[in-house]
Design a protein around this motif. Structure first.
Motif, PDB file in Angstrom:
ATOM      1  N   LEU A 148      -3.442 -15.901   3.422  1.00 18.92           N
ATOM      2  CA  LEU A 148      -4.560 -16.250   2.544  1.00 18.92           C
ATOM      3  C   LEU A 148      -4.779 -17.762   2.430  1.00 18.92           C
ATOM      4  O   LEU A 148      -5.742 -18.199   1.813  1.00 18.92           O
ATOM      5  CB  LEU A 148      -4.343 -15.650   1.145  1.00 18.92           C
ATOM      6  N   PRO A 207      -5.826 -13.027  -3.569  1.00 22.85           N
ATOM      7  CA  PRO A 207      -6.508 -11.806  -3.114  1.00 22.85           C
ATOM      8  C   PRO A 207      -7.826 -11.562  -3.853  1.00 22.85           C
ATOM      9  O   PRO A 207      -8.774 -11.052  -3.277  1.00 22.85           O
ATOM     10  CB  PRO A 207      -5.499 -10.704  -3.408  1.00 22.85           C
ATOM     11  N   LYS A 208      -7.888 -11.961  -5.108  1.00 24.07           N
ATOM     12  CA  LYS A 208      -9.107 -11.724  -5.901  1.00 24.07           C
ATOM     13  C   LYS A 208     -10.294 -12.562  -5.442  1.00 24.07           C
ATOM     14  O   LYS A 208     -11.432 -12.236  -5.740  1.00 24.07           O
ATOM     15  CB  LYS A 208      -8.826 -11.969  -7.372  1.00 24.07           C
ATOM     16  N   LEU A 267     -10.541 -11.739   5.628  1.00 19.54           N
ATOM     17  CA  LEU A 267      -9.093 -11.697   5.825  1.00 19.54           C
ATOM     18  C   LEU A 267      -8.786 -11.267   7.253  1.00 19.54           C
ATOM     19  O   LEU A 267      -9.254 -10.222   7.704  1.00 19.54           O
ATOM     20  CB  LEU A 267      -8.442 -10.732   4.835  1.00 19.54           C
ATOM     21  N   PHE A 302      -5.805  -2.379   0.118  1.00 13.58           N
ATOM     22  CA  PHE A 302      -7.163  -2.878   0.278  1.00 13.58           C
ATOM     23  C   PHE A 302      -8.072  -2.065  -0.630  1.00 13.58           C
ATOM     24  O   PHE A 302      -8.589  -1.018  -0.260  1.00 13.58           O
ATOM     25  CB  PHE A 302      -7.592  -2.821   1.744  1.00 13.58           C
ATOM     26  N   TYR A 338      -7.409  -5.196  -6.122  1.00 15.87           N
ATOM     27  CA  TYR A 338      -6.612  -6.253  -5.501  1.00 15.87           C
ATOM     28  C   TYR A 338      -7.482  -7.224  -4.703  1.00 15.87           C
ATOM     29  O   TYR A 338      -7.239  -8.419  -4.686  1.00 15.87           O
ATOM     30  CB  TYR A 338      -5.534  -5.625  -4.614  1.00 15.87           C
ATOM     31  N   PHE A 339      -8.509  -6.703  -4.002  1.00 20.45           N
ATOM     32  CA  PHE A 339      -9.426  -7.506  -3.190  1.00 20.45           C
ATOM     33  C   PHE A 339     -10.865  -7.223  -3.610  1.00 20.45           C
ATOM     34  O   PHE A 339     -11.639  -6.627  -2.861  1.00 20.45           O
ATOM     35  CB  PHE A 339      -9.263  -7.179  -1.701  1.00 20.45           C
ATOM     36  N   LEU A 386     -13.565  -8.721  -1.038  1.00 18.98           N
ATOM     37  CA  LEU A 386     -13.313  -8.615   0.395  1.00 18.98           C
ATOM     38  C   LEU A 386     -14.497  -7.974   1.115  1.00 18.98           C
ATOM     39  O   LEU A 386     -14.906  -6.861   0.799  1.00 18.98           O
ATOM     40  CB  LEU A 386     -12.046  -7.803   0.652  1.00 18.98           C
ATOM     41  N   LEU A 413     -12.645  -7.629   7.131  1.00 19.78           N
ATOM     42  CA  LEU A 413     -11.207  -7.409   7.302  1.00 19.78           C
ATOM     43  C   LEU A 413     -10.899  -7.151   8.764  1.00 19.78           C
ATOM     44  O   LEU A 413     -11.499  -6.276   9.390  1.00 19.78           O
ATOM     45  CB  LEU A 413     -10.758  -6.216   6.446  1.00 19.78           C
ATOM     46  N   CYS A 425     -12.883   0.289  -1.632  1.00 18.60           N
ATOM     47  CA  CYS A 425     -13.192  -1.126  -1.435  1.00 18.60           C
ATOM     48  C   CYS A 425     -14.699  -1.240  -1.232  1.00 18.60           C
ATOM     49  O   CYS A 425     -15.198  -1.248  -0.116  1.00 18.60           O
ATOM     50  CB  CYS A 425     -12.417  -1.657  -0.237  1.00 18.60           C
TER      51      CYS A 425
END
Length: 104
Positions: free
Chosen positions: A26, A31-32, A37, A57, A61-62, A65, A68, A84
């Motif tokens: 990272l 992660p936030k 990524l 994922f 947590y993400f 995102l 990926l 997600c």
């Protein structure tokens, strides 16, 4: 720890997706806040009896995102994915997925 135990532990944890690997990739972001990524070519795998990174994922947590890259790893299960909502692209090339079945 005896040498034989060290070898066994190394084999058992080799390639395991860990928080240390995530933090390292990272580059100082959390992660936030990460939007893109890249975890390609890390020889990562999901080990079913280590559930600490099941559904890693996910929105919690993400939450931001969008992109990926998990290409060229050893994943055989989608257990690493939760919901997600913002994910727009994912690269899963060169993995060892056994099926595309999602349980939820």
């Amino acid at each position: 720890m005896e040498p034989s135990e060290q070898i066994l532990a190394k084999d058992l944890f080799k390639g395991r997706l860990t928080e240390d690997i995530l933090i390292n990739r990272l580059d100082g972001f959390t992660p936030k806040t990460v939007i893109t990524l890249n975890l390609s070519d890390c020889n990562l795998k999901y080990i079913w009896h280590f559930r600490d990174f099941e559904n890693i994922f996910n929105n919690e947590y993400f939450p931001q995102l969008k992109d990926l890259n998990l290409s060229s790893n050893l994943f055989s299960s989608f257990a690493i994915f939760g919901q997600c909502d913002h994910l727009q692209s994912i690269d899963l090339q060169k993995n060892a997925f056994e099926s595309f079945f999602f349980s939820n």
